[in-house]
Scaffold this active site. Structure first.
Site, PDB file in Angstrom:
ATOM      1  N   CYS A 194       0.834  -1.205   0.000  1.00 12.71           N
ATOM      2  CA  CYS A 194       0.000   0.000   0.000  1.00 12.71           C
ATOM      3  C   CYS A 194       0.862   1.247   0.000  1.00 12.71           C
ATOM      4  CB  CYS A 194      -0.881   0.040   1.233  1.00 12.71           C
ATOM      5  SG  CYS A 194      -1.814  -1.425   1.463  1.00 12.71           S
ATOM      6  N   GLU A 223       4.218   1.313   1.953  1.00 11.64           N
ATOM      7  CA  GLU A 223       5.375   1.071   2.801  1.00 11.64           C
ATOM      8  C   GLU A 223       6.694   1.250   2.056  1.00 11.64           C
ATOM      9  OE1 GLU A 223       2.211  -0.679   2.594  1.00 11.64           O
ATOM     10  OE2 GLU A 223       2.964  -2.608   3.247  1.00 11.64           O
TER      11      GLU A 223
END
Lengths: 263, 844
Positions: free
Chosen positions: B438, B440
């Site tokens: 997502c 990171e």
């Protein structure tokens, strides 16, 4: 001794951030209360009277108009400093007619300049020339309305003649200000090719030949009239169709003026 | 100044056809991998686990059915059916077995499964009883941690049920040297070990496992070369025949020995990406800096005249489509949390080189164009922005944003690079970061980041403060004392901090247990061979073979916690307008408001079961009465309701996060430290540290359903706040004010990523000046040290219409918390959440 410009007070009814159609970049618009014109299509009817008033809007009563100091407004305007810096944006004074509160408005412009924030005004330019002149030295950009070239029609639809407005347009343009002219395109008022062509011809002949923005009529203000218990002249009139705007744009461009739809 | 070729290239009919074919049917579950895996495991029981994994991989790749889809230019499919998925019983299987009959009809991410497949899986599943990672993890876990999971304080479900994924391997290197090159590297390492070394046995087994895996990959890619040749021989169409012959050539040599051309490099890339997802079921296997490692091939072929920009675009478009051909079935609960069939294959463009120069190139623009052409959920397309990012790149990105597909996500190098360095990553590696999953950030192909290690609901420990650690009659949290005995806000806050740190300790225990279980039962030799420094160290990533090791669980609900703590401080302790006892009473009664339909259904079902268990009958009238009681909360008297309404009004008048108010924004900063600073204290079994993320993916909706009413006035079982943004509808001063508030959090300390969703109406991006203002808006948020930003640009009307007529909006993509998803595939409640998120308004 110079007075403390931060303590000058004025009356506003709204501050709107992330405005991207009213001057260059990302801007904060401060809406000053009170106007000399009574445009029948006005989308901010709460701006017209200087008096504080009640408006029933969005399901609740809201007080329109509050008194503030330059310092308080500056604090709000400064919050988006990072956004101005990146985008070349800054403060835009709108209304109402900001020039009807010259002491407050000019001190606010000065305070912004002192903080490195550029300034712009949206104006009808109906104030006295010496007032306008005082504004000009504190403004980086001027957005001025030109609504109609016919004096009678102007008076009928806005409540004021256009003579001073036309005279001031010429003077502001001649002053070297970075000027943009704007025309709200209103059904039944100035939405014919002839009327727009007249405006465009005038704008093109102004010193420096400023840009012209044609702003299509919308009815987003309609609910506010109800909330203020006022009649809306344009009740039920649909917004300007983009298809109807195209010939007007072309007509203006044929006059040699640099023209666009929207701000 | 660098010059870029940014001329638009039209999308080809082939790409449109590939997309239409891909989405023609419901995705399907296939059993081939599970069968082959089980066959192999049964024959290798005497061998070390790393060898068994490698031999199983070899067996699978030698025998799994392969297919070339009509008109493909890039080949390699993990399943016969488009968008199908294999299953991975070595991680967990019981959930799927119990959901066999509901998986096709469930709301979130349904999958078709044939009776034949069900029967086949039923035959292999008994073998796995007691042998899975999830069973071992459960055995390792402390009872307190298990209890906290049962009570939804946090959920590590992702890695508990599945592989880890969340990695970027060294695509550039493997594309260049091929499996043969990697094999030689392992062989060289093998020959250099001293037989008297303490680690000899493990190292030898690992390196042999790597060689087996590389051999498997060569066999597999040669099977494709053969299939393409056979298909070409049978193909009546001359043009397609020529394409298939080229495909056969691409698969024959380059995967083994390395790519010489751009087209070969693309095919090699795809085999790597796909094979990783046959080895394990981990998601977020992220291509990383695609524009950087592909550009040299592109440049060389364009300059030598053997490649046109148009054909390069079509091949890249085909890769984008293929990324959507991979799929994964999750258990029903996880499917809600990760809704949208997403595998989170995050692909990056732009940013800086290792040397700190601008990295944008022509391939970066081809990536943008590919996302415009395909408009699909994968890849999760990310762009890196730094002070030297060219304006034209930002404008092109803004144009992509304007299409409303929710891409790209924007990341701020100026925060992420120092943030990674603060975790011990070198300057060069930090500059070379890419995004995983997502949001990171990771030093690519050197990291086992364990990002997404758990969802931690920051609202739940707050509930535990009010209940003295008790949840549903069970002591889950600490006994922090009777809440009514707290005389000062500091006492209250202290109790919250204690509950938080206790719950975080339980989370660490749970994650570490799962971590060890993966090392014991599912080390991944193939994936590890492509991550530094596994070959040299002679151990898998799961055993700590990577250079950088982290565990990154993500906290969410920061806006609710901030607004709650601030309301309690203001109303109870500063103004003394309400007692903490009255507050507690209001929360227990959901502020006198009715419960959601879903919560009502659940509570009534539980009540009926309890009555039935006593042997009593429940009449339909009784059921109806109970339902109404919950829906209308008629358990509360009119007097009570009036009192609670008054409290809600008071809460409403307290300032909220998201409105550019310094006092409360600093409060939010402090609240987030309660999570982020506490986590930093802990270590994982791979020798790395814990680092916090602040984002919920889309779990704020399902996990909100398990959260009672909160002191900020949020009702029970409703979604909690999304990402680090303000709570839905609480930000009232537009996008700059909200962004200013969010930027007041300390993003740098959340080195596992933060997520800030914004919704814009398309009119805000109209014209060149709209695009420019939008780009400047992002840059200004980044100047203020924001970390990430992504946008939904759709009208509310569009979304409502899509909800009513999903058949007309099959390909409508929206950005849901960290990734793009097909709107119509989301559950109704998540659709509602997207629709209700404050729509930023603009002047006309």
């Amino acid at each position: 001794m110079e007075h403390d410009i931060l303590s000058t007070t004025g009356r506003i009814f709204d501050i709107q951030r992330y405005s991207i159609h009213d001057g260059p970049g990302i801007r904060t618009i401060v809406f000053l209360k009170g106007c000399a014109l009574r445009c029948r299509w006005c989308c901010n009817p709460e701006s017209q009277h200087f008096e504080v008033e009640n408006m029933f809007f969005g399901g609740k009563n809201e007080t329109m108009g509050y008194d503030v100091t330059v310092g308080e407004v500056l604090h709000s305007v400064q919050k988006d400093m990072f956004f101005y810096r990146r985008s070349g944006g800054g403060l835009t004074l709108s209304g109402g007619e900001a020039m009807l509160q010259p002491d407050f408005a000019i001190d606010l412009l000065k305070a912004c300049h002192a903080e490195g924030i550029n300034t712009c005004i949206e104006t009808t330019a109906i104030a006295k020339w010496d007032v306008i002149d005082r504004f000009l030295e504190n403004l980086d950009f001027v957005y001025m309305d030109i609504k109609h070239m016919n004096n009678e029609k102007h008076r009928e639809f806005t409540g004021q003649p256009n003579t001073k407005i036309i005279e001031h347009a010429i003077k502001i343009a001649a002053s070297g200000a970075r000027l943009t002219m704007r025309t709200p395109v209103i059904p039944g008022f100035n939405d014919t090719v002839e009327e727009i062509r007249d405006i465009a011809r005038f704008v093109h002949l102004l010193p420096g030949s400023p840009r012209l923005h044609l702003l299509p009529y919308h009815r987003l203000g309609e609910d506010k009239y109800k909330g203020l218990n006022r009649d809306y002249f344009y009740a039920g009139v649909p917004p300007m169709d983009m298809k109807r705007m195209q010939p007007l744009l072309r007509a203006a461009q044929l006059e040699g003026v640099e023209c666009q739809i929207g701000g | 100044m660098k010059q870029f070729n940014t001329t638009d290239i039209p999308v080809t009919p082939r790409v449109k056809k590939l997309i239409a074919d891909l989405f023609a049917k419901l995705p399907e579950i296939e059993a081939d991998r599970a069968v082959l895996l089980t066959e192999s495991y049964k024959q290798t029981e005497d061998l070390p686990i790393i060898k068994r994994r490698a031999l199983a991989f070899h067996h699978i790749l030698t025998n799994i059915p392969i297919t070339i889809r009509d008109m493909e230019l890039i080949v390699g499919s993990a399943t016969k059916a488009p968008r199908g998925c294999q299953v991975f019983p070595e991680y967990s299987y019981e959930w799927l077995e119990s959901e066999f009959d509901t998986v096709e009809t469930r709301e979130a991410d349904p999958f078709y499964i044939s009776e034949q497949t069900k029967a086949t899986l039923k035959k292999v599943y008994p073998y796995w009883k007691g042998k899975t990672t999830s069973e071992l993890a459960t055995a390792y876990m402390a009872p307190e941690a298990k209890l906290a999971i049962e009570h939804n304080i946090f959920t590590p479900g992702n890695y508990f049920y599945n592989g880890i994924g969340h990695v970027t391997v060294d695509y550039g290197k493997i594309i260049k040297i091929g499996w043969r090159g990697l094999m030689e590297e392992a062989a060289a390492e093998l020959s250099s070990i001293n037989i008297y070394d303490g680690g000899y046995a493990r190292k030898k087994e690992f390196l042999e496992a790597v060689i087996i895996c590389c051999d498997a990959a060569v066999i597999y890619t040669k099977r494709y070369a053969k299939l393409a040749k056979e298909t070409a021989d049978k193909c009546p169409d001359a043009a397609r025949r020529a394409e298939l012959i080229q495909i056969s050539k691409n698969c024959e040599r380059a995967p083994e020995y390395g790519a010489a051309t751009f087209y070969e490099a693309c095919q090699n890339f795809w085999f790597i990406q796909m094979l990783l997802q046959i080895e394990s079921s981990g998601h977020s296997i992220s291509p990383g800096r695609f524009d950087q490692y592909m550009y040299p091939y592109y440049k060389q072929d364009i300059e030598s005249g053997i490649l046109t920009r148009e054909f390069a675009q079509e091949i890249v478009d085909c890769i984008w489509v293929k990324l959507n051909d991979l799929n994964k079935v999750r258990d029903a609960a996880s499917a809600e949390g990760f809704a949208g069939y997403s595998l989170f294959q995050n692909l990056c463009a732009g940013g800086q080189t290792k040397e700190g120069l601008d990295a944008t190139n022509d391939m970066s623009f081809i990536c943008i164009q590919a996302s415009m052409h395909t408009r699909l959920p994968a890849p999760s397309f990310s762009v890196r922005v730094w002070n030297g990012t060219p304006n034209i790149f930002m404008i092109k990105c803004a144009e992509l944003t304007r299409t409303g597909i929710g891409l790209p996500a924007y990341y701020n190098d100026e925060v992420i690079i120092p943030s990674l360095m603060s975790r011990g990553i070198t300057l060069e590696d930090a500059r070379d970061y890419n995004i995983i999953g997502c949001v990171e950030p990771q030093a690519g192909h050197k990291t086992d980041g364990w990002h997404d290690a758990a969802f931690f609901n920051m609202c739940r420990p707050l509930e535990l403060v009010f209940s003295n650690g008790v949840d549903k009659g069970v002591q889950v949290g600490l006994r922090t004392g009777d809440v009514e005995s707290f005389r000062t806000f500091d006492q209250f806050l202290d109790a919250y901090k204690k509950q938080m740190s206790y719950c975080i300790q339980l989370l660490v225990n749970a994650d570490n247990s799962i971590d060890v279980a993966h090392a014991d039962r599912c080390p991944l030799p193939f994936q590890s061979s492509m991550v530094e420094d596994c070959i040299h160290r002679g151990k898998s990533m799961q055993e700590g073979g990577a250079i950088y090791n982290f565990t990154g669980p993500q906290g969410f609900g920061i806006a609710n916690v901030t607004d709650s703590l601030y309301a309690i401080k203001t109303l109870v302790y500063d103004r003394k307008e309400v007692t903490i006892g009255e507050y507690k009473d209001a929360l227990e009664h959901n502020f006198g408001k009715g419960y959601t339909e879903k919560a009502t259904r659940k509570m009534v079902t539980e009540a009926i079961d309890a009555i039935a268990a006593q042997g009593r009958r429940v009449s339909p009238q009784m059921v109806e009465q109970m339902c109404r009681a919950y829906l209308e909360n008629s358990m509360c008297t009119a007097e009570q309701k009036q009192k609670y309404d008054k409290l809600l009004q008071m809460i409403d008048s307290v300032p909220k996060y998201g409105n550019d108010l310094e006092e409360i924004d600093l409060f939010a900063r402090e609240s987030s430290y309660i999570y982020t600073r506490e986590l930093e204290k802990y270590k994982n079994p791979r020798g790395g540290m814990y680092q916090a993320g602040l984002y919920p993916v889309s779990a704020n909706v399902p996990l909100g359903e398990q959260t009672g009413a909160t002191p900020d006035g949020r009702l029970a079982n409703t979604p909690v706040a999304d990402g680090v943004g303000p709570f839905s509808g609480k930000d009232r001063f537009g996008p700059t004010a909200a962004a200013n508030s969010v930027s007041m959090l300390d993003h740098g300390i959340a080195s596992n990523g933060t997520l800030y969703n914004q919704k814009f109406h398309p009119s805000a991006l109209a014209g060149q000046s709209g695009l420019q203002a939008f780009a400047d808006y992002i840059r200004a948020y980044f100047d203020r040290k924001g970390m990430h930003m992504q946008f939904n640009v759709v009208s509310r009307e569009t979304l409502l219409d899509a909800q009513a007529h999903p058949e007309n909006y099959k390909s409508l993509v929206v950005r849901v918390a960290g990734y793009s998803a097909l709107f119509t595939t989301l559950s109704k409640s998540l659709q509602d959440d997207i629709i209700n998120r404050t729509e930023q308004t603009f002047n006309m």
